[in-house]
Scaffold this motif. Structure first.
Motif, PDB file in Angstrom:
ATOM      1  N   TYR A  34       0.844  -1.194   0.000  1.00 24.09           N
ATOM      2  CA  TYR A  34       0.000   0.000   0.000  1.00 24.09           C
ATOM      3  C   TYR A  34       0.877   1.240   0.000  1.00 24.09           C
ATOM      4  O   TYR A  34       2.007   1.213   0.468  1.00 24.09           O
ATOM      5  CB  TYR A  34      -0.907   0.028   1.240  1.00 24.09           C
ATOM      6  N   LEU A  37      -1.616   7.972   1.158  1.00 21.66           N
ATOM      7  CA  LEU A  37      -2.179   9.023   0.312  1.00 21.66           C
ATOM      8  C   LEU A  37      -2.055  10.407   0.922  1.00 21.66           C
ATOM      9  O   LEU A  37      -2.261  11.401   0.234  1.00 21.66           O
ATOM     10  CB  LEU A  37      -3.661   8.733   0.040  1.00 21.66           C
ATOM     11  N   SER A 176      -9.685   3.401   1.683  1.00 24.07           N
ATOM     12  CA  SER A 176      -9.049   4.036   0.517  1.00 24.07           C
ATOM     13  C   SER A 176      -8.905   5.551   0.681  1.00 24.07           C
ATOM     14  O   SER A 176      -8.326   6.206  -0.176  1.00 24.07           O
ATOM     15  CB  SER A 176      -9.840   3.717  -0.753  1.00 24.07           C
ATOM     16  N   LYS A 180      -3.739   3.418  -0.793  1.00 27.16           N
ATOM     17  CA  LYS A 180      -4.187   2.687  -1.974  1.00 27.16           C
ATOM     18  C   LYS A 180      -3.151   1.628  -2.299  1.00 27.16           C
ATOM     19  O   LYS A 180      -1.994   1.715  -1.887  1.00 27.16           O
ATOM     20  CB  LYS A 180      -4.427   3.624  -3.155  1.00 27.16           C
ATOM     21  N   SER A 181      -3.574   0.636  -3.033  1.00 26.65           N
ATOM     22  CA  SER A 181      -2.705  -0.461  -3.399  1.00 26.65           C
ATOM     23  C   SER A 181      -1.540   0.071  -4.235  1.00 26.65           C
ATOM     24  O   SER A 181      -1.719   0.956  -5.074  1.00 26.65           O
ATOM     25  CB  SER A 181      -3.503  -1.479  -4.209  1.00 26.65           C
TER      26      SER A 181
END
Length: 187
Positions: A34, A37, A176, A180-181
């Protein structure tokens, strides 16, 4: 005989508070990557002891995204690591409380929004009669603290907002809004 059954029931009920059961889902998520963000902080805080059969917590490193809302009467909001550094005593009290044990907790440093981390442990852990929560650990893959293992903010152990909800099924996911991945990251 009825007195014996009532005593036994009382002992078993009290024992349930002390002993916890854990379900290990690590194999399903190990290696998942991950990316943060938001600008975040590394902090010295509390986390569940994953190797204990009783509900205990210990000191560990954790990560949390900014801003962080302190849950006190004034609902103070920490917006940056610089704001924390300007008055550490005030923010430590707001974020960690005033107990003797909270004096060992503090924000360590800032972490950039693009820091990547890899899941190392996902445990569905029972906490006495409070129910289950996810205990999640990850290794930082990038940045100044690369290689450090951190606790991710979950329902029971977190500073600010939890990144995952209390377990209702066997599925674990991270919000999310915070991560995020790595597969979805556009360079």
């Amino acid at each position: 005989m009825i007195k014996y059954i009532l005593k036994l029931t009382a002992v078993l009920s009290l024992s349930a508070c002390a002993f916890s059961s854990s379900l290990d889902y690590t194999g399903s998520y190990t290696g998942d990557c991950y990316q943060l963000l938001k600008p975040s902080v590394l902090y010295k805080g509390w986390c569940a002891n994953l190797s204990s059969s009783i509900s205990t917590a210990g000191s560990c490193l954790g990560v949390q995204s900014l801003p962080i809302q302190a849950y006190d009467k004034e609902k103070s909001i920490l917006n940056s690591f610089a704001q924390y550094q300007s008055d550490k005593e005030f923010w430590n009290e707001k974020l960690f409380g005033t107990s003797l044990s909270s004096s060992k907790y503090a924000l360590v440093d800032k972490i950039s929004a693009n820091t990547q981390l890899q899941i190392t442990n996902v445990i569905k852990k029972q906490w006495g009669t409070d129910g289950y929560f996810w205990a999640v650990r990850a290794k930082l893959l990038t940045g100044e603290y690369k290689g450090s293992v951190v606790t991710l903010p979950t329902y029971k152990f977190h500073l600010g907002n939890a990144w995952t909800k209390r377990p209702s099924t066997e599925n674990f996911y991270l919000d999310s809004f915070y991560v995020k991945s790595c597969d979805a990251v556009v360079e």
